[in-house]
Design a protein around this motif. Sequence first.
Motif, mmCIF file in Angstrom:
data_model
loop_
_atom_site.group_PDB
_atom_site.id
_atom_site.type_symbol
_atom_site.label_atom_id
_atom_site.label_comp_id
_atom_site.label_asym_id
_atom_site.label_seq_id
_atom_site.Cartn_x
_atom_site.Cartn_y
_atom_site.Cartn_z
ATOM 1 N N MET A 40 0.931 -1.298 -0.015
ATOM 2 C CA MET A 40 0.144 0.046 -0.038
ATOM 3 C C MET A 40 0.805 1.245 -0.123
ATOM 4 S SD MET A 40 -1.766 -0.077 3.773
ATOM 5 C CE MET A 40 -0.566 -0.579 5.272
ATOM 6 N N ASP A 141 -2.170 9.683 4.750
ATOM 7 C CA ASP A 141 -2.222 8.557 4.097
ATOM 8 C C ASP A 141 -2.292 7.578 5.275
ATOM 9 O OD1 ASP A 141 0.275 6.444 2.114
ATOM 10 O OD2 ASP A 141 -2.049 6.634 2.118
ATOM 11 N N LYS A 144 -8.327 5.802 6.907
ATOM 12 C CA LYS A 144 -8.900 6.767 6.113
ATOM 13 C C LYS A 144 -10.007 7.391 6.835
ATOM 14 C CE LYS A 144 -6.077 4.972 3.450
ATOM 15 N NZ LYS A 144 -4.849 5.683 3.404
ATOM 16 N N ASP A 169 -4.223 10.707 0.032
ATOM 17 C CA ASP A 169 -4.383 9.552 -0.667
ATOM 18 C C ASP A 169 -5.544 8.803 -0.790
ATOM 19 O OD1 ASP A 169 -2.386 6.567 -0.881
ATOM 20 O OD2 ASP A 169 -3.075 7.639 -2.372
ATOM 21 N N ASN A 170 -5.962 8.054 -1.564
ATOM 22 C CA ASN A 170 -6.884 6.997 -1.523
ATOM 23 C C ASN A 170 -8.263 7.656 -1.206
ATOM 24 O OD1 ASN A 170 -4.443 5.772 0.576
ATOM 25 N ND2 ASN A 170 -5.011 4.871 -1.303
ATOM 26 N N GLU A 199 -2.459 2.292 -6.263
ATOM 27 C CA GLU A 199 -1.321 1.965 -6.550
ATOM 28 C C GLU A 199 -1.063 0.425 -7.348
ATOM 29 O OE1 GLU A 199 -2.267 3.220 -3.704
ATOM 30 O OE2 GLU A 199 -1.763 1.999 -1.923
HETATM 31 MG MG LIG Z 1 -2.257 5.229 0.545
#
Ligand SMILES: [Mg+2]
Length: 214
Positions: A40, A141, A144, A169-170, A199
């Motif tokens: 990840m 990151d 979440k 991110d994400n 990714e």
């Molecule tokens: Mg991430």
Amino acid sequence: TQSTRPQRILDAVQKNATRGDPRSVVKAIDHFCRNKEWAMNVGDEKGCILDSVVSEVNPATVLELGTYCGYSTVRIASLLPPHAKLITLEFNPDFAAIARQVIAWAGLEDKVQLVEGASGDWIPKMKEQFGVKTFDLVFLDHWKNSYLPDTKLMEECSLLRKGSVLLADNVICPGAPDYLEFVRSSPRYKSQYFKSHLEYTKVEDGLEKSVFLG
Ligand SMILES: [Mg+2]
Ligand SMILES: O=C(NCCCCc1cc2ccncc2s1)c1cc(-c2ccc(F)cc2)cc(O)c1O
């Protein structure tokens, strides 16, 4: 004894990357995660977007939430101006131990302070512990569902100034829907979505860049 994935990532760095060469460390991790085992890291595609935001902001102080093996730590730190500082928080001690060695292999230990612990505990202590006034750039990151509460906490702790940039991110996969809704609807942020992919996959994902307006 059975090795862990982070340990195998460190092995790939130590076998294939040149000491003191951050780009070769990034390349070695991407090659391992694309060809041997998914992991990840923000990865090469979103990593290029990260690089462009870091270069544009040219930050003196950076906070990274979620170190993992240090891949994005190395990408960011390799682009920082002299005397700039990156503080990176990692909750998992095993990840932190590997990340320290990856960051050292890249020769970036002088620019990076890796702190072990939970973001909710450490964000309120940033000023007193590390002499930080405000962060020019924050890379989110980590968990979440911590993006939104931690952003509110950083505001409350006056760690953001007019122009501070949050890069998350994400925001699609695994997703941070409450965070996205907040930064896109709040009059205190100017938000922009950079569409990309999870990714090393073809799955949609992306980075959300949000400028704090003060
Ligand atoms: Mg991430
Ligand atoms: O969970 C992710 N990343 C956070 C790990 C949590 C580590 C933490 C660090 C820290 C520091 C301080 N306080 C608290 C915490 S908690 C993550 C997951 C995926 C993914 C995507 C599709 C999948 F099928 C499976 C995984 C992709 C990604 O790029 C990620 O970043």
